[in-house]
Design a protein around this motif. Sequence first.
Motif, short mmCIF file in Angstrom:
data_model
loop_
_atom_site.label_atom_id
_atom_site.label_comp_id
_atom_site.label_asym_id
_atom_site.label_seq_id
_atom_site.Cartn_x
_atom_site.Cartn_y
_atom_site.Cartn_z
N ARG A 4 0.99 -0.93 -0.13
CA ARG A 4 -0.16 -0.10 -0.29
C ARG A 4 1.15 1.33 0.06
O ARG A 4 1.89 1.25 0.31
CB ARG A 4 -1.45 0.22 1.31
N GLY A 24 -5.51 9.84 1.75
CA GLY A 24 -5.88 8.34 1.17
C GLY A 24 -4.61 6.74 1.21
O GLY A 24 -3.66 7.50 1.60
N SER A 27 -4.09 1.06 -2.22
CA SER A 27 -4.07 -0.44 -2.33
C SER A 27 -4.29 -1.52 -3.48
O SER A 27 -4.80 -1.58 -3.76
CB SER A 27 -4.25 -1.09 -0.94
N THR A 30 -7.41 0.21 -5.55
CA THR A 30 -8.25 1.05 -4.81
C THR A 30 -7.79 1.73 -3.69
O THR A 30 -6.61 1.40 -3.18
CB THR A 30 -9.24 -0.78 -3.29
N TYR A 32 -8.70 4.25 -0.37
CA TYR A 32 -9.51 4.05 0.46
C TYR A 32 -8.59 6.00 1.59
O TYR A 32 -8.32 6.37 1.37
CB TYR A 32 -9.22 3.43 1.58
N ALA A 34 -9.83 8.53 3.29
CA ALA A 34 -9.99 9.10 5.06
C ALA A 34 -11.49 9.98 4.80
O ALA A 34 -11.71 11.10 4.13
CB ALA A 34 -8.68 9.24 5.40
N GLU A 76 -17.82 3.55 -3.01
CA GLU A 76 -18.83 4.11 -2.19
C GLU A 76 -18.50 5.32 -1.78
O GLU A 76 -17.01 5.51 -1.26
CB GLU A 76 -18.68 3.28 -1.52
N THR A 78 -19.26 7.13 2.92
CA THR A 78 -19.99 7.17 4.26
C THR A 78 -20.32 8.63 4.19
O THR A 78 -18.99 10.07 4.05
CB THR A 78 -19.88 6.49 5.20
N LYS A 124 -15.98 10.02 3.85
CA LYS A 124 -15.27 9.38 3.38
C LYS A 124 -16.01 8.58 2.41
O LYS A 124 -17.09 8.31 1.71
CB LYS A 124 -14.90 8.86 4.49
N ILE A 126 -14.03 5.50 -0.86
CA ILE A 126 -12.96 4.11 -1.16
C ILE A 126 -13.75 4.19 -3.50
O ILE A 126 -14.88 4.26 -3.53
CB ILE A 126 -14.19 2.61 -1.30
#
Length: 131
Positions: A4, A24, A27, A30, A32, A34, A76, A78, A124, A126
């Motif tokens: 990652r 961020g 990985s 993908t 991710y 924050a 995605e 949130t 946040k 993905i």
Amino acid sequence: MIQRSAIVPHGMEFIRDDIGYAPGVLSGNTLYIAGQIGRNAKRQLVEEKRQQFIQCFENMKAVLHTAKMDFADVVEITSYHTDMRDLPLYMEVRNLYFAGCLPAWTAIGAASLCGTAGYFLEVKAIAVKSS
């Protein structure tokens, strides 16, 4: 061991250095991202609500672009809201960034964000980089 790499846009180095996390993490393919808040490059809270929401997405855009991705790669989101009555405004602003490529979405009510008054939204996400 998972490979990652930290994704730290220019101007967000303080998050890594002072606060101790990456905006961020990439990985594989993908990313991710924050939780992004309505703080500008000068580390100041953007007080007007709509502009604060825009700033959240502008910060997310910086993370995405640093990883050579864009909003079409986001699968995605949130969102955390101090007032769930702000959902129509949130959706209006979100749709400026996700024209035609809406991600899965979960909205959560929160009593406070960042432990400081005045923050209305944290988002946040993905994202998955296409091959």
